[in-house]
Write an enzyme that holds these catalytic residues in place. Structure first.
Site, mmCIF file in Angstrom:
data_model
loop_
_atom_site.group_PDB
_atom_site.id
_atom_site.type_symbol
_atom_site.label_atom_id
_atom_site.label_comp_id
_atom_site.label_asym_id
_atom_site.label_seq_id
_atom_site.Cartn_x
_atom_site.Cartn_y
_atom_site.Cartn_z
ATOM 1 N N CYS A 2 55.299 31.995 37.914
ATOM 2 C CA CYS A 2 56.417 31.322 37.267
ATOM 3 C C CYS A 2 56.381 31.532 35.753
ATOM 4 O O CYS A 2 55.310 31.624 35.159
ATOM 5 C CB CYS A 2 56.351 29.818 37.509
ATOM 6 S SG CYS A 2 56.353 29.383 39.240
ATOM 7 N N ARG A 27 56.573 38.971 34.979
ATOM 8 C CA ARG A 27 55.515 38.147 35.567
ATOM 9 C C ARG A 27 55.647 38.059 37.083
ATOM 10 O O ARG A 27 54.721 37.635 37.760
ATOM 11 C CB ARG A 27 55.558 36.744 34.967
ATOM 12 C CG ARG A 27 55.211 36.699 33.497
ATOM 13 C CD ARG A 27 55.639 35.399 32.871
ATOM 14 N NE ARG A 27 54.899 34.254 33.394
ATOM 15 C CZ ARG A 27 53.772 33.778 32.863
ATOM 16 N NH1 ARG A 27 53.270 34.331 31.799
ATOM 17 N NH2 ARG A 27 53.178 32.719 33.379
ATOM 18 N N TRP A 71 58.040 31.725 41.123
ATOM 19 C CA TRP A 71 57.255 32.545 42.050
ATOM 20 C C TRP A 71 56.782 31.561 43.109
ATOM 21 O O TRP A 71 55.923 30.715 42.841
ATOM 22 C CB TRP A 71 56.081 33.156 41.295
ATOM 23 C CG TRP A 71 55.293 34.182 42.026
ATOM 24 C CD1 TRP A 71 55.688 35.417 42.410
ATOM 25 C CD2 TRP A 71 53.921 34.074 42.415
ATOM 26 N NE1 TRP A 71 54.653 36.086 43.018
ATOM 27 C CE2 TRP A 71 53.565 35.294 43.031
ATOM 28 C CE3 TRP A 71 52.953 33.066 42.302
ATOM 29 C CZ2 TRP A 71 52.291 35.533 43.544
ATOM 30 C CZ3 TRP A 71 51.693 33.301 42.807
ATOM 31 C CH2 TRP A 71 51.376 34.521 43.421
ATOM 32 N N ASN A 97 55.193 25.414 35.568
ATOM 33 C CA ASN A 97 54.382 26.522 36.072
ATOM 34 C C ASN A 97 53.012 25.943 36.370
ATOM 35 O O ASN A 97 52.419 25.281 35.528
ATOM 36 C CB ASN A 97 54.287 27.619 35.002
ATOM 37 C CG ASN A 97 53.260 28.678 35.349
ATOM 38 O OD1 ASN A 97 52.904 28.854 36.510
ATOM 39 N ND2 ASN A 97 52.765 29.380 34.344
ATOM 40 N N GLY A 98 52.500 26.172 37.579
ATOM 41 C CA GLY A 98 51.190 25.629 37.946
ATOM 42 C C GLY A 98 51.246 25.048 39.342
ATOM 43 O O GLY A 98 52.211 25.297 40.081
ATOM 44 N N GLU A 467 40.561 51.445 42.532
ATOM 45 C CA GLU A 467 41.700 51.244 41.631
ATOM 46 C C GLU A 467 42.888 52.134 42.037
ATOM 47 O O GLU A 467 44.038 51.705 42.000
ATOM 48 C CB GLU A 467 41.264 51.506 40.183
ATOM 49 C CG GLU A 467 42.352 51.390 39.132
ATOM 50 C CD GLU A 467 43.047 50.038 39.053
ATOM 51 O OE1 GLU A 467 42.596 49.072 39.679
ATOM 52 O OE2 GLU A 467 44.092 49.966 38.389
ATOM 53 N N LYS A 471 46.486 50.564 42.964
ATOM 54 C CA LYS A 471 47.743 50.951 42.300
ATOM 55 C C LYS A 471 48.776 51.336 43.347
ATOM 56 O O LYS A 471 49.919 50.931 43.294
ATOM 57 C CB LYS A 471 47.541 52.138 41.344
ATOM 58 C CG LYS A 471 46.929 51.861 40.016
ATOM 59 C CD LYS A 471 47.755 51.047 39.060
ATOM 60 C CE LYS A 471 47.576 49.584 39.222
ATOM 61 N NZ LYS A 471 46.447 48.894 38.793
ATOM 62 N N GLU A 474 50.008 48.325 45.489
ATOM 63 C CA GLU A 474 50.787 47.363 44.686
ATOM 64 C C GLU A 474 52.239 47.802 44.507
ATOM 65 O O GLU A 474 53.149 47.008 44.661
ATOM 66 C CB GLU A 474 50.192 47.250 43.270
ATOM 67 C CG GLU A 474 49.029 46.323 43.117
ATOM 68 C CD GLU A 474 48.512 46.313 41.677
ATOM 69 O OE1 GLU A 474 48.371 45.230 41.126
ATOM 70 O OE2 GLU A 474 48.260 47.398 41.105
ATOM 71 N N HIS A 490 30.577 54.784 58.490
ATOM 72 C CA HIS A 490 30.230 53.475 59.043
ATOM 73 C C HIS A 490 31.469 52.698 59.493
ATOM 74 O O HIS A 490 31.418 51.473 59.597
ATOM 75 C CB HIS A 490 29.439 52.670 58.002
ATOM 76 C CG HIS A 490 28.152 53.313 57.614
ATOM 77 N ND1 HIS A 490 27.147 53.566 58.528
ATOM 78 C CD2 HIS A 490 27.714 53.802 56.427
ATOM 79 C CE1 HIS A 490 26.128 54.165 57.904
ATOM 80 N NE2 HIS A 490 26.457 54.326 56.630
ATOM 81 N N LYS A 589 52.322 39.120 37.426
ATOM 82 C CA LYS A 589 51.538 39.754 36.368
ATOM 83 C C LYS A 589 50.349 38.905 35.982
ATOM 84 O O LYS A 589 49.251 39.389 35.788
ATOM 85 C CB LYS A 589 52.439 39.981 35.155
ATOM 86 C CG LYS A 589 51.755 40.649 33.980
ATOM 87 C CD LYS A 589 51.434 42.078 34.315
ATOM 88 C CE LYS A 589 50.662 42.798 33.236
ATOM 89 N NZ LYS A 589 49.973 43.990 33.789
HETATM 90 C C1 G6P Z 1 47.355 40.058 38.873
HETATM 91 C C2 G6P Z 1 47.983 41.358 38.411
HETATM 92 C C3 G6P Z 1 46.949 42.484 38.437
HETATM 93 C C4 G6P Z 1 45.747 42.089 37.596
HETATM 94 C C5 G6P Z 1 45.150 40.757 38.063
HETATM 95 C C6 G6P Z 1 44.105 40.241 37.078
HETATM 96 O O1 G6P Z 1 47.053 40.138 40.223
HETATM 97 O O2 G6P Z 1 49.075 41.694 39.231
HETATM 98 O O3 G6P Z 1 47.518 43.654 37.911
HETATM 99 O O4 G6P Z 1 44.776 43.103 37.685
HETATM 100 O O5 G6P Z 1 46.171 39.763 38.122
HETATM 101 O O6 G6P Z 1 44.756 39.918 35.870
HETATM 102 P P1 G6P Z 1 44.041 39.798 34.483
HETATM 103 O O7 G6P Z 1 45.117 39.370 33.544
HETATM 104 O O8 G6P Z 1 42.972 38.752 34.638
HETATM 105 O O9 G6P Z 1 43.451 41.115 34.140
#
Ligand code: G6P
Length: 594
Positions: A2, A27, A71, A97-98, A467, A471, A474, A490, A589
């Site tokens: 949010c 976000r 959100w 937000n929270g 990673e 990516k 996501e 395994h 985000k």
């Molecule tokens: C969310 C974002 C990711 C990010 C993660 C950790 O899930 O979508 O892209 O890696 O949070 O966020 P931070 O701000 O702690 O790096």
């Protein structure tokens, strides 16, 4: 996650709020709404994008207002669950937000007292509590209402015809931005950059009373003083700058990010004293923590630290550490977080500090909650990262980790000098990768038709495989998994075959031969195979269906060029699949709830 905004001043609030909300879209959200007051509160909200809301909403007159991108956590995305929420008489309006942990109990209590709820949200208890406690002073009513709430919140409240906005935070970020005879409130700085760069970050427990002419703070029932910061991000830095997506822009910014981040230390950097002492006396342990992409940086950091400091190092997910992790007081914790607001990381820091550990934070946001909680903070110079998928912040984190560990390294001076040279050349190596984007995009075209993709790597490129997979999943919604190549036999072998392409990250270090063995094993099981290989390494050419050549660098630094290659690959696959690259469904985000 949010996002909330507020405006109070002399101009019409509605267009300003809509503009601020559009800058919080990154976000992640599923519905949005605003409320404006000219004495009476008017609300418009729906489960639509901000642009749609703008098109359909009527003009509301009024120079104070609040807005929200939601959100969903409690209740589906819908008009009724969207914020702002109000009380029974529609005299007060709240954005939140929270998460309110005790909302069910509060809702039952308020219902028994005659309040009627219309949504499934936890947030709706807030306006009803304010209504219950309001006796002519909005700030007092908010303070009293918050005393009943358990959980996390950043809120903005307006109502009862008062010409003020009340903002408060606990464990969720909130910033007040100062204008000329007008003030703004937002979850995040990019929301307000069009208007001002003067900001004040709220501390946990703060309640701010905001008028057009000023701001006052209270915390724990007493007046509090908060200092003003100047944001050095330009509006241009926070916008797309001609690229089709923020993610692509942010990938292309990486040479600049590397230079800026290293520019803080090279060539005169001071070693971080705690780390230096630790590497000298060897008595402490090093714990690296993060979530998502930042956790992958922590994992790479573990390999860097082990090689450079010769110490055993642990890397853990903050969310796991919070319930099961143990750390001794002599542990030095390095926490990584782009936003500096990730709830799991904040919890982990509190837990670490409770047992007496020293905590260092590597974050991209100066003034963020993490930076205020840690004993020592290093700010990465990535600039605002808007796309939900983290790219440039990851590289900036790696740069800090390289420099940190190098500055305390227990290696021969010759090796030290070589490593400094590698770092100096890193930005141009990344430019070389970016220059090969057309070739990577072509490979992406080939992979875009598959629904499952596996990534394998070993040693310091094992986190790169993780990673790369993160990516891809996501932003393209392709099922992707990263494996340590040695683990294929395994379990994952059972899945290999014609429909399951494998992307192998091959590096010319001690893992090279055994990676080649894994590559042969994959080939033997019929999976389409793509290999990332260093310039001049043709050892996998006869096995791979495709090779992507990456610039040759010292293997310790290979995660940098390999990651950028995989970022571009993921981006172009997502683009070809027509996915909303910057704002993937269900993702946020900045994850400010546990
Ligand atoms: C969310 C974002 C990711 C990010 C993660 C950790 O899930 O979508 O892209 O890696 O949070 O966020 P931070 O701000 O702690 O790096």
């Amino acid at each position: 996650m949010c996002g909330i905004v507020g405006y109070i001043g002399e101009r019409q609030a509605q267009p300003i709020l809509l503009n601020c909300l559009s800058h919080l879209e990154y976000r992640g959200y599923d519905s949005c709404g605003i409320a404006v007051s000219d004495g009476a509160v008017k609300v418009y909200k729906d489960a639509v994008r901000v642009a749609e809301l703008k098109k359909t909403m009527p003009d509301f007159d009024g120079s104070l207002g609040i807005g929200h991108t939601r959100w969903a956590t409690h209740g589906e995305p819908s008009r009724v669950n969207a914020h702002p929420h109000g009380d029974c008489q529609n005299e007060v309006s709240v954005v939140h937000n929270g998460i309110i942990n005790n909302f069910l109990k509060l809702k039952q209590q308020l219902t028994s007292e005659g309040h009627t709820f219309v949504s499934e949200t936890d947030s709706e208890v807030i306006p009803h509590l304010i209504e219950k406690y309001y006796a002519g002073d909005l700030e007092k009513a908010v303070e009293r209402a918050l005393a009943d709430i358990e959980g996390s919140y950043a809120i903005i409240v307006m109502g009862y015809g008062e010409n003020t906005l009340i903002a408060a935070r606990k464990d969720s970020p909130l910033v007040i931005a100062l204008g000329d005879r007008e003030n703004y409130i937002a979850s995040d700085v990019p929301a307000v950059l069009d208007y001002t760069s003067r900001v004040i970050y709220l501390e946990d427990g703060d309640i701010a009373t905001v008028t057009a002419g000023g701001v006052s703070f209270r915390n724990g029932g007493k007046t509090a003083k908060r200092s003003e910061h100047k944001v050095d991000w330009s509006v241009e830095e926070a916008r797309k700058g001609g690229y089709e997506h923020y993610m692509l822009k942010e990938i292309h910014e990486q040479p600049r990010v590397i230079r800026d981040t290293l520019g803080d230390w090279l060539p005169n950097g001071e070693p971080f004293e705690d780390l230096k002492k630790m590497s000298e006396d060897g008595t402490r342990t090093l714990l690296m923590l993060g979530c998502g992409t930042s956790y992958h940086a922590a994992l790479v950091g573990k390999y860097i630290a082990q090689e450079m400091l010769g110490l055993p190092v642990r890397a853990e997910l903050a969310s796991e550490f919070n319930y099961h992790g143990r750390a001794l007081p002599e542990t030095l914790a390095v926490t990584l977080t782009q936003s500096g607001e990730t709830a799991d990381v904040l919890m982990a820091i509190k837990r670490l500090k409770d047992v007496g550990c020293r905590v260092m934070a590597i974050t991209n946001v100066n003034g963020s909650s993490v930076s205020r909680l840690a004993d020592h903070t290093i700010i990465t110079r990535a600039g605002p990262e808007i796309s939900v998928a983290a790219t440039k912040s990851f590289l900036a984190q790696l740069m800090v980790l390289y420099w940190l560990m190098m500055s305390c390294a227990r290696v021969e001076p010759k090796r030290q000098a070589e490593m400094v040279l590698q770092l100096r050349h890193m930005a141009s190596r990344v430019t070389q990768v970016l220059d090969s984007e057309a070739e990577i995009a072509e490979r992406a075209g080939y992979l875009a038709k598959y629904n499952d993709v596996f990534f394998i790597g070993r040693g310091i490129n094992y986190p790169v495989a993780l990673e790369g997979a993160l990516k891809l999943k996501e932003i393209s919604y392709v099922h992707a998994e990263g494996f340590a190549a040695g683990e294929l036999k395994h379990g994952p072998f059972a899945l290999l075959g014609r429909e399951k392409p494998v992307i192998a990250v091959l590096t010319q270090d001690a893992t090279h031969q055994t990676m080649l063995t894994s590559i042969r094993e994959v080939k033997a099981r019929g999976s389409p195979l793509m290999v990332l290989a260093s310039e001049g390494d043709d050892s996998a050419d006869s096995l791979a269906d495709f090779t992507i050549t990456v610039p040759r660098v010292d293997p310790l630094f290979s995660p940098v060029v390999n990651t950028v290659t995989l970022q571009l690959l993921a981006y172009h696959i997502a683009r070809k699949r027509g996915c909303p690259v910057d704002f993937p469904k269900n993702l946020a985000k900045s994850v400010t709830v546990e």
